[in-house]
Design a protein around this motif. Structure first.
Motif, short mmCIF file in Angstrom:
data_model
loop_
_atom_site.label_atom_id
_atom_site.label_comp_id
_atom_site.label_asym_id
_atom_site.label_seq_id
_atom_site.Cartn_x
_atom_site.Cartn_y
_atom_site.Cartn_z
N GLU A 24 -6.82 -8.17 -6.12
CA GLU A 24 -6.72 -6.66 -6.06
C GLU A 24 -7.71 -6.00 -5.71
O GLU A 24 -7.67 -4.92 -5.11
CB GLU A 24 -6.15 -6.38 -7.60
N ALA A 25 -8.85 -6.37 -6.28
CA ALA A 25 -10.30 -5.83 -5.89
C ALA A 25 -10.35 -5.64 -4.57
O ALA A 25 -10.99 -4.58 -3.84
CB ALA A 25 -11.37 -6.19 -6.70
N ARG A 70 -8.88 -0.71 1.24
CA ARG A 70 -8.05 0.65 1.47
C ARG A 70 -9.04 1.81 1.52
O ARG A 70 -9.06 2.40 2.62
CB ARG A 70 -6.96 0.82 0.47
N VAL A 71 -10.02 1.72 0.64
CA VAL A 71 -11.21 2.53 0.71
C VAL A 71 -12.12 2.57 2.14
O VAL A 71 -12.31 3.70 2.37
CB VAL A 71 -12.29 2.09 -0.31
N ASP A 101 -8.16 -3.20 -2.65
CA ASP A 101 -8.54 -1.90 -3.14
C ASP A 101 -9.63 -1.25 -2.03
O ASP A 101 -9.77 -0.36 -1.68
CB ASP A 101 -8.86 -1.63 -4.34
N ASP A 102 -10.66 -2.31 -2.10
CA ASP A 102 -11.71 -1.79 -1.23
C ASP A 102 -11.59 -1.80 0.14
O ASP A 102 -11.90 -0.86 0.94
CB ASP A 102 -13.06 -2.92 -1.40
N ASN A 154 -0.91 -1.77 -3.60
CA ASN A 154 -1.55 -2.92 -3.59
C ASN A 154 -0.82 -4.16 -4.23
O ASN A 154 -0.28 -4.08 -5.27
CB ASN A 154 -2.88 -2.77 -4.56
N LEU A 181 -1.28 -5.80 -7.67
CA LEU A 181 -0.98 -5.05 -8.78
C LEU A 181 -0.26 -5.88 -9.66
O LEU A 181 0.89 -6.42 -9.54
CB LEU A 181 -0.65 -3.40 -8.42
#
Length: 436
Positions: A188-189, A195-196, A192-193, A206, A209
């Motif tokens: 997940e991390a 996507r950033v 997420d990164d 995500n 999630l």
């Protein structure tokens, strides 16, 4: 459409284009069906003709077909309308299409370059200043290297979906739920990164999630209880373990040593009161309330077990005091205190993937309850009757009829075995003997 089809049928029947120039059938507003001769037969395609800045141009709209995946008349008209809209904006539809195709190509190349493995390593590198140590970062990656990279490491982060995440988690979720949960959080991390960083569509949820997503498919890690035996230390290693355990001076160490020497469950030891011990007979009688069998249980105490009691005796004031008190006065030790002690001895300071110092045959770190199995294995290997070790471990006889008649606990018959066990563990005084 009917007129166009009729012309097409006539054209295909008479085949006037064979060996000659391409023939075009107009649909109107610059849209044509073109039939071109070829060595393997005619090819049919859609063409849009237009004039821009005084120059005539022709834009291919795709191969003709009466149905998908080719370009139907309806689809050709739609594409021609889109081209005319670009012309109305003052844009060249061919240049606009080529620019979009080039951008899509660059985006695809960029996405393929950012695989899950590359994104995970990039995230670890970016967070390096915040890790407790460089080793922490390596540990963070270790579980992904073992479980995630072989499955999704090669995939672009832009394309990873729920099915990919489940392909990683399902094989380990029930076997090692703690590890599975940790891996899910790290996937997940990473996503997420990604996507950033713009490597993944910001509008995509995500797929790793938990709440409201994977929680609907996977059981909660806290509720997964794999059916397996408690990890136990091979009985041959008890001596070195007891030496290492004795180096810990806290009350948890003393309670655990006593539990090992007596073959008792930790609960009975933690709630043990001074009034349960008979110094004259050297026997500890645990009350029914503290026993899993709900029956009182007598245990002959070896010289090593008695020596441990002498160590903590100065703390006793009344017969109702706990033998191994916790930090709070008159309160027993917590079960967690013993578990954390053993876990720390087995795993503290080790990296993920490193085998525990004290482990069973499957490389699992040992737990307090597992030492009862160590005693059982030792007793059988050294020739003691199975009945004696079963009584020592306070196991309930599954044969109800036999249990009804076998009421003798053979406490004194068990004493030589428990003395020998203490000697094997290397904790009995040198002067102690099996017959003491």
């Amino acid at each position: 459409m009917a007129k166009l089809n009729a012309l097409l049928v006539k054209k295909l029947r008479h085949d006037p284009a064979k060996g000659k120039r391409p023939v075009r059938f107009p649909d109107g507003d610059g849209l044509y069906l073109q039939i071109a001769p070829g060595a393997k037969g005619d090819t049919k395609s859609w063409l849009f003709r237009y004039t821009l800045h005084g120059k005539s141009r022709e834009m291919g709209l795709g191969p003709f077909s009466d149905s998908a995946p080719g370009v139907t008349l309806a689809e050709a008209r739609k594409r021609a309308a889109g081209a005319r809209a670009k012309l109305a904006e003052g844009l060249d539809p061919i240049n606009d299409r080529d620019a979009k195709a080039e951008k899509a190509k660059r985006d695809a190349a960029k996405a393929s370059a950012h695989t899950f493995e590359a994104a995970a390593r990039a995230l670890v590198a970016a967070k390096a200043p915040g890790w407790r140590s460089a080793k922490h970062g390596a540990q963070w990656l270790a579980t992904l290297e073992q479980h995630a990279f072989p499955v999704i490491g090669h995939k672009a982060v832009a394309t990873i979906d729920t099915a990919d995440v489940l392909a990683v988690l399902r094989p380990i979720w029930s076997k090692t739920p703690e590890t599975g949960s940790r891996i899910r959080q790290r996937i997940e991390a990473v996503l997420d990164d990604a996507r950033v960083q713009g490597w993944r569509d910001a509008n995509l949820a995500n797929p790793a999630l938990w709440k409201g997503h994977l929680s609907a498919t996977l059981p909660s890690p806290k509720k997964v209880r794999p059916v397996e035996h408690h990890p136990s230390l091979p009985w041959q290693e008890m001596g070195p373990f007891m030496v290492a355990l004795s180096e810990h001076k806290g009350m948890a160490s003393k309670a655990l040593r006593f539990a090992i020497l007596t073959g008792s469950r930790t609960g009975a030891v933690r709630f043990m009161k001074w009034g349960e011990i008979d110094p004259a007979t050297k026997v500890w009688t645990a009350p029914a309330a503290n026993m899993k069998t709900k029956r009182p249980h007598r245990t002959p105490l070896s010289a090593a077990a008695l020596a441990l009691l002498e160590e903590v005796k100065p703390l006793a004031k009344t017969a109702d005091d706990c033998v191994f008190p916790g930090a709070r006065s008159k309160r027993p030790l917590s079960d967690m205190a013993l578990s954390m002690l053993v876990r720390g001895m087995a795993c503290d300071g080790l990296g993920e993937g490193e085998a525990p110092r004290w482990r069973d045959g499957e490389n699992r770190p040992v737990v307090p309850h597992g030492f009862r199995a160590s005693l059982k294995g030792w007793s059988l290997a050294t020739g003691y009757p199975d009945q004696l070790s079963e009584l020592a471990l306070a196991h309930a006889d599954k044969d109800k009829v036999r249990a009804a008649y076998a009421r003798e606990d053979m406490c004194e018959e068990r004493r030589p075995m428990m003395d020998a066990w203490a000697l094997h563990c290397g904790t009995a005084p040198k002067s102690a003997s099996a017959s003491e």
